[in-house]
Design a protein around this motif. Structure first.
Motif, PDB file in Angstrom:
ATOM      1  N   SER A   1       0.813  -1.191   0.000  1.00  0.00           N
ATOM      2  CA  SER A   1       0.000   0.000   0.000  1.00  0.00           C
ATOM      3  C   SER A   1       0.849   1.243   0.000  1.00  0.00           C
ATOM      4  CB  SER A   1      -0.949  -0.011   1.192  1.00  0.00           C
ATOM      5  OG  SER A   1      -0.233   0.010   2.378  1.00  0.00           O
ATOM      6  N   SER A   2       0.167   2.389   0.175  1.00  0.00           N
ATOM      7  CA  SER A   2       0.826   3.670  -0.003  1.00  0.00           C
ATOM      8  C   SER A   2       2.162   3.713   0.693  1.00  0.00           C
ATOM      9  CB  SER A   2      -0.054   4.781   0.552  1.00  0.00           C
ATOM     10  OG  SER A   2       0.630   5.991   0.485  1.00  0.00           O
ATOM     11  N   PRO A   3       3.204   4.095  -0.027  1.00  0.00           N
ATOM     12  CA  PRO A   3       4.541   4.074   0.524  1.00  0.00           C
ATOM     13  C   PRO A   3       4.834   5.249   1.405  1.00  0.00           C
ATOM     14  CG  PRO A   3       4.604   4.803  -1.699  1.00  0.00           C
ATOM     15  CD  PRO A   3       3.184   4.492  -1.400  1.00  0.00           C
ATOM     16  N   PHE A   4       3.826   5.970   1.814  1.00  0.00           N
ATOM     17  CA  PHE A   4       4.089   7.152   2.601  1.00  0.00           C
ATOM     18  C   PHE A   4       3.663   6.939   4.033  1.00  0.00           C
ATOM     19  CE2 PHE A   4       2.268   8.434  -1.507  1.00  0.00           C
ATOM     20  CZ  PHE A   4       3.475   8.414  -2.138  1.00  0.00           C
TER      21      PHE A   4
ATOM     22  N   SER B   1     -15.598   5.931  -9.626  1.00  0.00           N
ATOM     23  CA  SER B   1     -15.317   5.199  -8.382  1.00  0.00           C
ATOM     24  C   SER B   1     -14.775   6.230  -7.405  1.00  0.00           C
ATOM     25  CB  SER B   1     -14.329   4.051  -8.612  1.00  0.00           C
ATOM     26  OG  SER B   1     -13.071   4.560  -9.023  1.00  0.00           O
ATOM     27  N   PHE B   2     -14.332   5.782  -6.235  1.00  0.00           N
ATOM     28  CA  PHE B   2     -14.076   6.744  -5.172  1.00  0.00           C
ATOM     29  C   PHE B   2     -12.700   6.548  -4.531  1.00  0.00           C
ATOM     30  CE2 PHE B   2     -18.600   5.958  -5.685  1.00  0.00           C
ATOM     31  CZ  PHE B   2     -18.992   7.229  -6.067  1.00  0.00           C
ATOM     32  N   PRO B   3     -12.171   7.624  -3.921  1.00  0.00           N
ATOM     33  CA  PRO B   3     -10.815   7.583  -3.359  1.00  0.00           C
ATOM     34  C   PRO B   3     -10.752   6.859  -2.018  1.00  0.00           C
ATOM     35  CG  PRO B   3     -11.805   9.745  -2.998  1.00  0.00           C
ATOM     36  CD  PRO B   3     -12.777   8.964  -3.834  1.00  0.00           C
ATOM     37  N   VAL B   4      -9.784   5.964  -1.905  1.00  0.00           N
ATOM     38  CA  VAL B   4      -9.562   5.203  -0.676  1.00  0.00           C
ATOM     39  C   VAL B   4      -8.062   5.093  -0.446  1.00  0.00           C
ATOM     40  CG1 VAL B   4      -9.894   2.993   0.496  1.00  0.00           C
ATOM     41  CG2 VAL B   4     -11.693   3.870  -0.990  1.00  0.00           C
ATOM     42  N   ALA B   5      -7.641   5.176   0.821  1.00  0.00           N
ATOM     43  CA  ALA B   5      -6.244   4.957   1.236  1.00  0.00           C
ATOM     44  C   ALA B   5      -5.345   6.125   0.854  1.00  0.00           C
ATOM     45  CB  ALA B   5      -5.717   3.632   0.686  1.00  0.00           C
ATOM     46  N   GLY B   6      -4.030   5.855   0.770  1.00  0.00           N
ATOM     47  CA  GLY B   6      -3.045   6.908   0.572  1.00  0.00           C
ATOM     48  C   GLY B   6      -2.952   7.387  -0.861  1.00  0.00           C
ATOM     49  N   PHE B   7      -2.116   8.403  -1.084  1.00  0.00           N
ATOM     50  CA  PHE B   7      -2.054   9.098  -2.360  1.00  0.00           C
ATOM     51  C   PHE B   7      -1.732   8.164  -3.523  1.00  0.00           C
ATOM     52  CE2 PHE B   7       0.024  11.419  -5.706  1.00  0.00           C
ATOM     53  CZ  PHE B   7      -0.712  12.580  -5.826  1.00  0.00           C
ATOM     54  N   THR B   8      -0.705   7.349  -3.371  1.00  0.00           N
ATOM     55  CA  THR B   8      -0.298   6.482  -4.476  1.00  0.00           C
ATOM     56  C   THR B   8      -1.379   5.473  -4.814  1.00  0.00           C
ATOM     57  OG1 THR B   8       2.043   6.726  -3.984  1.00  0.00           O
ATOM     58  CG2 THR B   8       1.412   4.808  -5.256  1.00  0.00           C
TER      59      THR B   8
END
Length: 481
Positions: A10-13, A104-111
């Motif tokens: 998942s998001s590397p941040f 569709s919709f945004p979920v989790a981190g930026f990447t």
């Protein structure tokens, strides 16, 4: 239940703790830009095709002429696919009667949001639907009050449309959103701007609820009901814990006017938060999450060089010119290059740390990191290859990382490598909470060589950008193999 989005893929941040005078470079914790100097408001950003900081961002495969030929097509103007040339209070009022859309919709981190939106656009192309891309919203390693930012303020949708030769819309084209809208502003049932829509859920079948997209519902003023996609849509049709679906199956399920028979009369998975029980609709097909989707060949296939999604969509999502201009200023100051001097060829490196410290090999104790000398070796190999094969001498190295320990950055500095000090630059104060990450991201894409940390999706995407945009050489280092 822990979502796979929280795994190492998942998001590397990771959330950066801004401490004392040194909160250095690669502040991957801060992610959620708002284009507006000294404020969280988004300003109008030019979305014209733009060159890379040092090289052309148009892929070096002859597509420049294709872009020129298609730059006057109807797909270049979002208003051609809407009823009005401006967003309307109700998004439905702006959708053309004979057109079909998908979102569709945004979920989790930026990447991971970027990957899901890349999948959304590809799904639109495959299903003969016009994709409507949501803004990027917190949370995702940034303060929840950081504000939303339209996708097209970061990524060059003009370039994408020209290469796809098909329309791509944003929710900000379709529906009027408050400039200071917050994901924390809860919807109310009697709000006249609230729109009720029936959607599909791609959540694994062992879960009884759809993926949570309440923050997007708040921002976009939506009230969503969900129906689970049928078994044939999943990568493994018999495994109830399978969370990957297939693009082709989702396209068949939502084909305009003539969907697969399974689209009809399926049981409701979840009513909306205000009690609506709507089946998935035809004109605006919507999915809760399109991160875990593939062609059916391999899970997480966007990580592969052959990925149809990356090669069709991702490679054309270059950065906008204003974001690149800001980053070039940062690089010139960090490298001590005057405004009138030619920028040198650089190698960039993303050194993922933080949450990777606990992912150890058998018998080892944290922290478990790829040692710095491995990155040094990889940089040397790239430098040698650039010299021998392309007669390029790239002696300057730019590093970005989520590491906060001063000893780490002292070691990086001792190598003569460069990084940004966002505290000294007052990046957040000048531009907003999203900018430290974004500036680092653009800088990493500007090298003729790149060294990344596997299996970080952040590194994977930066490697692809360097390869495609700069004809660069990349290496991915994996501690676990």
């Amino acid at each position: 239940m822990v979502s796979p989005l929280n795994s190492a893929r998942s998001s590397p941040f990771t959330q950066m703790k801004l401490t004392r005078k040194w909160v250095l470079v690669g502040v991957f914790a801060v992610l959620a830009v708002t284009f507006g100097i000294h404020s969280l408001q988004t300003v109008n950003v030019s979305k014209t095709a733009s060159p890379d900081l040092f090289h052309s961002t148009v892929p070096a495969n002859g597509e420049c002429s294709a872009q020129t030929q298609s730059s006057q097509g109807p797909w270049m103007v979002p208003a051609n696919y809407l009823n009005y040339d401006h967003p309307t209070t109700l998004g439905r009022d702006n959708l053309q009667k004979d057109s079909h859309y998908v979102t569709s919709f945004p979920v989790a981190g930026f990447t991971n949001k970027f990957i899901a939106y890349m999948h959304l656009i590809y799904q639109g192309v495959l299903s003969n639907r016009i994709p409507i891309v949501p803004p990027i919203i917190p949370p995702g390693w940034v303060p929840i009050d950081a504000g939303m930012i339209p996708f097209g303020d970061l990524f060059n949708l003009t370039n994408l449309r020209a290469n796809l030769r098909s329309p791509v819309l944003e929710w900000t084209d379709v529906k009027l959103l408050k400039p200071n809208a917050s994901v924390q502003d809860e919807n109310v049932g009697d709000d006249p701007t609230l729109e009720r829509i029936g959607c599909w859920s791609t959540r694994k079948r062992s879960s009884f609820s759809p993926t949570f997209v309440g923050h997007a519902e708040n921002l976009l003023k939506l009230d969503l009901s969900f129906t689970r996609v049928p078994d044939f849509a999943y990568f493994n049709e018999t495994d109830q814990d399978e969370f990957h679906t297939k693009f082709s199956s989702l396209a068949a399920l939502t084909w305009p006017k003539h969907p697969h028979p399974s689209a009809h009369d399926r049981p409701l998975m979840a009513k909306s938060r205000f009690g609506a029980r709507l089946p998935p609709e035809d004109q605006l097909a919507c999915f809760d999450l399109l991160y875990f989707v593939s062609t059916g060949v391999k899970r997480y296939e966007f990580e592969n060089r052959w990925s149809p999604v990356w090669n069709t969509v991702g490679t054309h999502l270059t950065f906008t010119q204003p974001l690149m201009d800001i980053t070039q200023g940062y690089l010139r100051r960090a490298l001590k290059i005057g405004e009138k001097e030619e920028m040198p060829a650089i190698i960039t490196a993303h050194i993922r740390r933080n949450d990777f410290k606990f992912k150890c090999k058998d018998g080892q104790e944290p922290p478990c990191y790829m040692p710095i000398h491995k990155y040094v070796e990889a940089v040397s190999e790239i430098q040698k290859e650039l010299t021998e094969k392309r007669n390029i001498k790239a002696t300057r190295v730019f590093v970005s990382s989520d590491e906060t320990e001063l000893s780490f950055w002292d070691e990086v500095a001792s190598l003569g490598w460069t990084f940004f000090n966002h505290t000294a630059e007052q990046t957040i104060e000048k531009y907003g909470d999203w900018y430290p990450l974004l500036i680092d991201k653009v800088a990493l894409s500007s090298g003729v060589g790149f060294v990344g940390t596997s299996p970080s999706t952040f590194s994977v995407l930066n490697a692809r950008r360097v390869e495609d945009w700069n004809n660069g050489i990349t290496k991915m280092l994996n501690y676990y193999i």
